[in-house]
Design an enzyme around this catalytic site. Structure first.
Site, PDB file in Angstrom:
ATOM      1  N   HIS A 297      -1.456  -8.820   5.241  1.00 25.31           N
ATOM      2  CA  HIS A 297      -0.644  -7.650   5.403  1.00 25.31           C
ATOM      3  C   HIS A 297       0.581  -7.941   6.129  1.00 25.31           C
ATOM      4  O   HIS A 297       1.337  -7.032   6.271  1.00 25.31           O
ATOM      5  CB  HIS A 297      -1.464  -6.397   5.854  1.00 25.31           C
ATOM      6  CG  HIS A 297      -2.679  -5.840   5.225  1.00 25.31           C
ATOM      7  ND1 HIS A 297      -2.306  -4.652   4.395  1.00 25.31           N
ATOM      8  CD2 HIS A 297      -3.641  -6.131   5.317  1.00 25.31           C
ATOM      9  CE1 HIS A 297      -3.617  -4.543   3.833  1.00 25.31           C
ATOM     10  NE2 HIS A 297      -4.332  -5.346   4.232  1.00 25.31           N
ATOM     11  N   LYS A 482       7.623   5.658  10.656  1.00 24.88           N
ATOM     12  CA  LYS A 482       7.004   4.731  10.543  1.00 24.88           C
ATOM     13  C   LYS A 482       6.610   4.031  11.912  1.00 24.88           C
ATOM     14  O   LYS A 482       7.258   4.491  12.882  1.00 24.88           O
ATOM     15  CB  LYS A 482       7.643   3.636   9.636  1.00 24.88           C
ATOM     16  CG  LYS A 482       9.062   3.286  10.017  1.00 24.88           C
ATOM     17  CD  LYS A 482       9.958   2.413   9.015  1.00 24.88           C
ATOM     18  CE  LYS A 482      10.210   2.767   7.833  1.00 24.88           C
ATOM     19  NZ  LYS A 482       9.446   2.551   6.664  1.00 24.88           N
ATOM     20  N   ARG A 483       5.859   2.873  11.940  1.00 21.98           N
ATOM     21  CA  ARG A 483       5.685   2.582  13.379  1.00 21.98           C
ATOM     22  C   ARG A 483       7.214   1.826  13.919  1.00 21.98           C
ATOM     23  O   ARG A 483       8.179   1.421  13.151  1.00 21.98           O
ATOM     24  CB  ARG A 483       4.507   1.263  13.442  1.00 21.98           C
ATOM     25  CG  ARG A 483       3.215   1.676  13.553  1.00 21.98           C
ATOM     26  CD  ARG A 483       2.902   2.644  14.655  1.00 21.98           C
ATOM     27  NE  ARG A 483       2.988   1.913  16.060  1.00 21.98           N
ATOM     28  CZ  ARG A 483       2.090   1.408  16.687  1.00 21.98           C
ATOM     29  NH1 ARG A 483       0.649   1.487  16.015  1.00 21.98           N
ATOM     30  NH2 ARG A 483       2.165   0.800  17.826  1.00 21.98           N
ATOM     31  N   LYS A 488      11.876  -3.330  11.305  1.00 22.71           N
ATOM     32  CA  LYS A 488      12.034  -1.951  10.370  1.00 22.71           C
ATOM     33  C   LYS A 488      13.333  -1.328  10.689  1.00 22.71           C
ATOM     34  O   LYS A 488      13.675  -0.553   9.904  1.00 22.71           O
ATOM     35  CB  LYS A 488      10.933  -0.970  10.836  1.00 22.71           C
ATOM     36  CG  LYS A 488       9.506  -1.455  10.502  1.00 22.71           C
ATOM     37  CD  LYS A 488       8.472  -0.526  10.712  1.00 22.71           C
ATOM     38  CE  LYS A 488       6.850  -1.069  10.575  1.00 22.71           C
ATOM     39  NZ  LYS A 488       6.427  -0.879   9.224  1.00 22.71           N
ATOM     40  N   THR A 590       4.343   1.681   2.673  1.00 22.73           N
ATOM     41  CA  THR A 590       3.531   2.662   1.713  1.00 22.73           C
ATOM     42  C   THR A 590       4.354   4.077   2.052  1.00 22.73           C
ATOM     43  O   THR A 590       3.899   5.053   0.992  1.00 22.73           O
ATOM     44  CB  THR A 590       1.975   2.844   2.112  1.00 22.73           C
ATOM     45  OG1 THR A 590       1.917   2.867   3.663  1.00 22.73           O
ATOM     46  CG2 THR A 590       1.293   1.463   1.479  1.00 22.73           C
ATOM     47  N   LYS A 594       5.139   7.445  -0.501  1.00 22.07           N
ATOM     48  CA  LYS A 594       4.718   8.796  -0.348  1.00 22.07           C
ATOM     49  C   LYS A 594       6.163   9.482  -0.564  1.00 22.07           C
ATOM     50  O   LYS A 594       5.898  10.825  -1.057  1.00 22.07           O
ATOM     51  CB  LYS A 594       4.457   9.171   1.206  1.00 22.07           C
ATOM     52  CG  LYS A 594       2.756   8.462   1.355  1.00 22.07           C
ATOM     53  CD  LYS A 594       2.544   8.238   2.673  1.00 22.07           C
ATOM     54  CE  LYS A 594       1.468   7.222   2.952  1.00 22.07           C
ATOM     55  NZ  LYS A 594       1.211   6.546   4.159  1.00 22.07           N
TER      56      LYS A 594
HETATM   57  C1  26Q Z   1      -3.728  -8.086  15.584  1.00 20.70           C
HETATM   58  C2  26Q Z   1      -4.268  -8.762  16.780  1.00 20.70           C
HETATM   59  C3  26Q Z   1      -4.186  -8.166  17.960  1.00 20.70           C
HETATM   60  C4  26Q Z   1      -3.944  -6.699  17.958  1.00 20.70           C
HETATM   61  C5  26Q Z   1      -3.515  -6.109  17.240  1.00 20.70           C
HETATM   62  C6  26Q Z   1      -3.416  -6.715  15.693  1.00 20.70           C
HETATM   63  C7  26Q Z   1      -2.870  -6.022  14.719  1.00 20.70           C
HETATM   64  C8  26Q Z   1      -3.147  -4.740  14.497  1.00 20.70           C
HETATM   65  C9  26Q Z   1      -2.584  -4.161  13.220  1.00 20.70           C
HETATM   66  C10 26Q Z   1      -2.048  -6.810  13.411  1.00 20.70           C
HETATM   67  C11 26Q Z   1      -1.489  -6.045  12.474  1.00 20.70           C
HETATM   68  C12 26Q Z   1      -1.732  -4.751  12.569  1.00 20.70           C
HETATM   69  C13 26Q Z   1      -1.338  -4.079  11.138  1.00 20.70           C
HETATM   70  C14 26Q Z   1      -0.556  -4.402  10.385  1.00 20.70           C
HETATM   71  C15 26Q Z   1      -0.086  -3.676   9.384  1.00 20.70           C
HETATM   72  O1  26Q Z   1      -0.279  -2.278   9.306  1.00 20.70           O
HETATM   73  N1  26Q Z   1       0.643  -4.090   8.200  1.00 20.70           N
HETATM   74  C16 26Q Z   1       1.195  -3.234   7.200  1.00 20.70           C
HETATM   75  O2  26Q Z   1       0.491  -3.075   6.300  1.00 20.70           O
HETATM   76  C17 26Q Z   1       0.663  -2.155   5.099  1.00 20.70           C
HETATM   77  C18 26Q Z   1      -0.322  -2.152   4.462  1.00 20.70           C
HETATM   78  O3  26Q Z   1      -0.673  -3.249   3.378  1.00 20.70           O
HETATM   79  C19 26Q Z   1       2.082  -2.437   4.576  1.00 20.70           C
HETATM   80  O4  26Q Z   1       2.496  -1.550   3.661  1.00 20.70           O
HETATM   81  C20 26Q Z   1       3.172  -2.913   5.661  1.00 20.70           C
HETATM   82  O5  26Q Z   1       4.284  -3.364   4.909  1.00 20.70           O
HETATM   83  C21 26Q Z   1       2.570  -3.885   6.592  1.00 20.70           C
HETATM   84  O6  26Q Z   1       3.742  -3.715   7.930  1.00 20.70           O
END
Ligand code: 26Q
Length: 743
Positions: A297, A482-483, A488, A590, A594
């Site tokens: 992702h 978004k986050r 971004k 995503t 929406k």
């Molecule tokens: C990893 C290690 C330690 C702590 C946290 C994490 C961590 C947590 C969450 C790393 C990544 C995430 C989340 C990533 C994420 O949300 N990516 C998004 O995924 C969506 C669904 O595929 C995409 O639409 C977005 O583009 C993408 O940013």
């Protein structure tokens, strides 16, 4: 679902003197008890989605809708003098950070809707993603006590708890099962950690970062905790039904790894097969290779998980040994395939005392997929180029989608009825038929304008209540929700707003259609620059909204505590969706989908799924600007943001010239320095904000001009609705089921 039973019992329900929470629990329990039972059928092949996050949001309305009893419930409650909207005070279940977690929830919804056996495994965090508050424009974080009103949609399965062992402690993983309603009732199993105070810590908090590899012991414990529980559960169920014929395991089980967070499940499966069931190591690896599939992702380097061997060894020594053995096997295989030393360094699972979890995932997985076409291309030619050479057949694209049931039917009843009126209600179950709407577009423009205006008025009313900022419903609504992350580029939007504001003040911008910019975002608590961006936007909002010269034409609002429920209102009431990430960095997005479903045009860069959105809806019906990924690649290294500074001096220097106050934190200066000098390990303006700013501001002004032809603009918006079918997660899930899961 026994609807008759539900209706009779709901009618009999005594409501007088009951609190909202009591009613909520009673009605939910009623729906749960009338719903037909659900379980995993071990006689067929099931797919399992392992994810650290499931951002399900509010279950109440969605579940009643899926059960087909939402309208009835609304009516029966109305007869009792209760507005069904009162349940909006029930907290969202925010067991996720953002896109990755929300995608998991959309996938479960679609699979159930399509009658496909996909079940989730995750963690039942005691506290979900923090609640955001603003104090003097700064984000502060409060605990998210989402179970405060009870959790009527979960069933605790005490008898199925299992012990998870670490070298230094143990914890029970107690399953809480949630039904996922649709044509079929599937199961989301979330484990809660119990047994001791130390054990309970494991499922206490969701990690509030969506990128940083925090390297925390607790994170590793969380990952192993639920992965091991899930694998143990699947193995036990398999042995019970099919005996120890593990060569058939993959005929009944396929496990999708939602990013690398659950990859440790691979090592756990091999551990159990070799230690408990005495399979040879190669045979156990073979089972794993047939069973797991991996989705990536993100390509952000800081988000690629790696674990130090020392850390893993400390709490999971057997897992460390197995990962090293897998690494040895992989190196041998890849050497035989003719890989050079340099190539082996890129694919290494274990190197210099560190485990590279993405490499482990790619090596083992039968398929590896990206989440939008561009992202998959980047995986193949960049991040995993060596793997792609050796195992070309593994790589696939699966462009994300969103469930149109929550994201149109539920959040935009008005638009849904308008669509029904034109093409019938068939699109609700067969989303591909939505494209029939194309035939009705010009003549439905006026009706669409009415619907959009109504949804906008509702959104703005809600914003007024919650944020105390009044915006008239004839404003154009631009939204970026978004986050909060530098890539971004919320900061770029802030600068563009300042340029518009300055232009309105000095008269260089005339004939400006009144506009509001809506932001919603949470920043990771430790992400200093992201937090400074929130403060900066809040400062801009204060200034712009109170300036008598501009306040009837320009407004800015940063909504507090953006979450799934807020999103449901924002996507429905927005005209222009802002999707402006640096090309190559947003894997898919995503939110963009929406908004598209709800008839917002996209103002964005050629990144992630934006590319496919404009391909489907037409470039002429959206607003694309900014550097392409090839251009970014080309200029990287030679880019000097200072060359672009003079053209944007006033807006950018607002960070440091005293126009705005960062409360003495130094946060604004740090942002400025990150653009001009570089920050941490990053190059100056690492995300090309100044590079794309000019095109951005011009594009926003072009949208503003175009909007004055309301009908023409509504036609563009409708073109987006009519061509959104591809972005339903129903389509995505069908592709996973066909190409990966074979269910
Ligand atoms: C990893 C290690 C330690 C702590 C946290 C994490 C961590 C947590 C969450 C790393 C990544 C995430 C989340 C990533 C994420 O949300 N990516 C998004 O995924 C969506 C669904 O595929 C995409 O639409 C977005 O583009 C993408 O940013």
């Amino acid at each position: 679902m026994n609807t008759i039973n539900f209706t009779t019992r709901l009618k009999e329900l005594k409501t007088e003197g009951k609190t909202t929470a009591e009613l909520y629990n009673e009605i939910s329990a009623l729906a749960m008890s009338c719903a037909t039972g659900y379980s995993v059928n071990p006689a067929v092949k099931n797919a399992y989605y392992l994810s650290m996050e499931f951002l399900i949001g509010r279950s109440f309305y969605n579940n009643l809708m899926e059960l087909g009893i939402l309208d009835e419930t609304r009516e029966i409650l109305a007869e009792k003098g209760i507005d069904i909207n009162v349940f909006e005070e029930i907290e969202d279940a925010a067991l996720g950070n953002g896109g990755l977690g929300r995608l998991a929830a959309c996938f479960l919804d679609s699979a159930a809707g399509l009658g496909l056996p996909l079940h989730g495994f995750g963690i039942r965090y005691r506290y979900g993603l923090f609640k955001q508050a603003f104090e003097n424009g700064f984000q502060i974080e409060l605990p998210d006590d989402w179970q405060r009103f009870g959790d009527p949609w979960s069933v605790r399965r005490e008898e199925e708890k299992r012990l998870i062992e670490f070298a230094d402690m143990q914890a029970y993983a107690v399953p809480y099962d949630m039904p996922v309603f649709g044509k079929k009732v599937n199961r989301l199993r979330l484990y809660q950690a119990e047994g001791s105070a130390a054990a309970e810590k494991i499922s206490e908090y969701l990690y509030p970062a969506d990128d940083t590899e925090e390297g925390k012991l607790l994170r590793l414990r969380q990952e192993y905790f639920f992965s091991a529980a899930a694998v143990g559960d699947l193995l036990d169920a398999f042995v019970k039904k099919h005996g120890k014929s593990f060569e058939n395991f993959h005929k009944y089980n396929v496990i999708q790894l939602n990013d690398t967070h659950p990859v440790i499940a691979v090592a756990e499966l091999i551990r159990l097969l070799t230690e408990k069931y005495r399979l040879s190591f190669p045979n156990a690896v073979k089972v794993a290779k047939q069973t797991f599939a991996y989705t990536n992702h993100t390509v952000l380097p800081e988000a690629l998980e790696c674990w130090s061997e020392a850390l893993v060894r400390k709490i999971l020594p057997a897992i460390a040994d197995i990962m090293i053995k897998i690494s040895v096997l992989a190196t041998r295989e890849q050497t035989d395939a003719g890989c050079t030393k340099e190539e082996l360094a890129q694919t290494a699972i274990y190197k210099g005392g560190t485990f590279y979890m993405a490499n482990l995932a790619v090596y083992i997985a039968k398929t590896v997929n990206g989440v939008a076409a561009l992202h998959t291309d980047i995986l193949k030619r960049d991040l995993f180029s060596v793997f792609n050479k050796i195992y070309a057949g593994k790589f696939q694209n699966k462009t994300n989608g969103v469930t149109h049931r929550r994201w149109v039917e539920l959040c935009n009843k008005e638009l849904s009825s308008l669509i029904d009126g034109k093409i019938g209600a068939g699109w609700r179950r067969d989303i591909a038929s939505l494209d029939k709407l194309n035939a009705h577009i010009p003549d439905m423009a006026e009706d669409f304008i009415k619907v959009k205006r109504e949804k906008k008025a509702k959104l703005l009313e809600y914003i007024k209540e919650r944020e105390g900022i009044e915006i008239p419903p004839d404003f154009i609504v631009f939204s970026q929700v978004k986050r909060l992350h530098e890539y971004k580029r919320q900061l770029m939007t802030a600068f563009a707003i300042l340029e518009i504001y300055n232009g309105l003040k000095d008269g260089t911008i005339k004939d400006f259609y009144p506009s509001v910019f809506v932001f919603g975002a949470k920043s990771a608590p430790a992400y200093r620059r992201a937090k400074a961006i929130i403060k900066f936007i809040n400062e801009i909002a204060d200034k712009v909204n109170s300036d008598p010269e501009t306040r009837d034409r320009l407004k800015v609002v940063f909504v507090c505590n953006y979450n799934v429920s807020y999103a449901e209102k924002i996507v429905a009431g927005t005209d222009v969706s802002l999707q402006v990430s640096t090309a190559g960095l947003e894997a898919s997005g995503t939110g963009n989908m929406k908004f598209m479903f709800n008839g917002a045009v996209t103002c964005g860069t050629m990144d992630g799924a934006n590319i496919e959105i404009v391909e489907k809806a037409g470039k002429e019906n959206n607003y694309i600007f900014g550097a392409l990924v090839e251009e970014i690649e080309r200029i990287k290294g030679g880019y000097n943001p200072e060359e672009y500074l003079p053209a944007h001096k006033k807006a950018v220097e607002a960070l440091i010239d005293g126009t705005f106050s960062d409360g003495g934190t130094g946060g604004f200066k740090e942002l400025y320095d990150s653009l001009i000098k570089g920050a941490s390990w990053h190059a100056p303006d690492n995300y090309f904000v100044l590079y794309d700013l000019k095109g951005y501001t011009q594009t926003l002004l072009k949208i503003n001009r175009d909007y004055s032809d309301k009908t023409a603009f509504a036609v563009k918006q409708l073109k987006n609705v009519a061509n959104a079918a591809y972005f339903s997660s129903d389509r995505t899930i069908k592709e996973y089921a066909r190409d990966i899961w074979e269910i």
